[in-house]
Design a protein around this motif. Structure first.
Motif, short mmCIF file in Angstrom:
data_model
loop_
_atom_site.label_atom_id
_atom_site.label_comp_id
_atom_site.label_asym_id
_atom_site.label_seq_id
_atom_site.Cartn_x
_atom_site.Cartn_y
_atom_site.Cartn_z
N ASP A 56 1.54 -1.55 -0.08
CA ASP A 56 -0.19 0.16 0.20
C ASP A 56 1.54 1.43 -0.30
OD1 ASP A 56 -1.93 -1.78 0.11
OD2 ASP A 56 -2.35 -1.75 2.35
N THR A 93 -8.98 -5.15 5.38
CA THR A 93 -9.53 -4.07 6.66
C THR A 93 -9.56 -2.56 5.87
OG1 THR A 93 -7.26 -3.41 7.37
CG2 THR A 93 -8.94 -5.36 8.11
N GLN A 94 -8.75 -2.11 4.99
CA GLN A 94 -8.86 -0.75 3.88
C GLN A 94 -8.74 -1.72 2.71
OE1 GLN A 94 -5.43 1.41 4.56
NE2 GLN A 94 -6.81 3.21 4.00
N GLN A 95 -9.86 -0.85 2.00
CA GLN A 95 -10.23 -1.22 0.90
C GLN A 95 -9.26 0.41 0.05
OE1 GLN A 95 -11.16 -4.23 -0.12
NE2 GLN A 95 -10.92 -4.54 1.34
N LEU A 96 -8.83 0.02 -0.90
CA LEU A 96 -7.78 0.95 -1.69
C LEU A 96 -8.01 0.36 -3.52
CD1 LEU A 96 -4.55 1.06 0.07
CD2 LEU A 96 -6.48 2.94 0.29
#
Length: 177
Positions: A56, A93-96
């Motif tokens: 990321d 947990t985090q969509q990017l």
């Protein structure tokens, strides 16, 4: 040694197994002005030693996920690996917005893992990259998720690229939609 000569980039610290032939070529080069927010290895089901890596990044103030992969020669295992990568991304947990790329070893764009990836990703029309001496197939792909667009793309063809590996490098300029 290639990275040392190109001081504008550094390698995401993925702590891959250096004694495993499956990790050859699985690295993510990151511009030095980009921030690495997170990085990890994606373990894939495999008959052959294959793998995927993910980072990321914050590029120009925007977060983006990058996945590099080298998939199996067997169509059945490629599909299992594609599903593992897609499940890993979906469970984050985090969509990017995501860019995925690598040697997919898939010849047909209408079936198998390319169809699986194509449900949620658009393919950059980079061109033929395999075999480097006489490219006849698009085995190396770049894909972008919704929220991203490919502004330009292609295949880097030079004498150095033809001797460095069996596929030619593919590239894409990616932006936000």
């Amino acid at each position: 040694h290639l990275i040392e000569r190109h001081s504008d980039y550094h390698v995401a610290p993925l702590n891959v197994q250096t004694d495993s032939i499956g990790w050859h070529g699985n690295a993510i080069l990151v511009r030095k002005d980009a921030q690495i927010l997170d990085h990890e290895i994606i373990h894939l089901p495999a008959l052959e030693p294959r793998g995927a890596v993910m980072a990321d990044l914050r590029v120009d103030g925007h977060a983006v996920r990058v996945v590099g992969m080298h998939l199996d020669l067997s169509g059945l295992w490629r599909r299992r690996q594609a599903h593992a990568i897609l499940a890993h991304i979906a469970s984050s947990t985090q969509q990017l917005p995501t860019v995925m790329m690598g040697d997919l070893n898939a010849w047909s764009a209408q079936s198998g893992c390319l169809r699986d990836f194509g449900r949620d990703f658009s393919f950059a029309p980079t061109g033929r990259s395999f075999h480097a001496r006489r490219p006849v197939a698009r085995l190396d792909r770049i894909m972008v998720s919704r929220g991203l667009t490919v502004a330009d793309c292609g295949v880097h063809d030079s004498a150095a690229a033809r001797t460095a590996s069996d596929p030619l490098p593919v590239w894409a300029q990616v932006g936000r939609t």
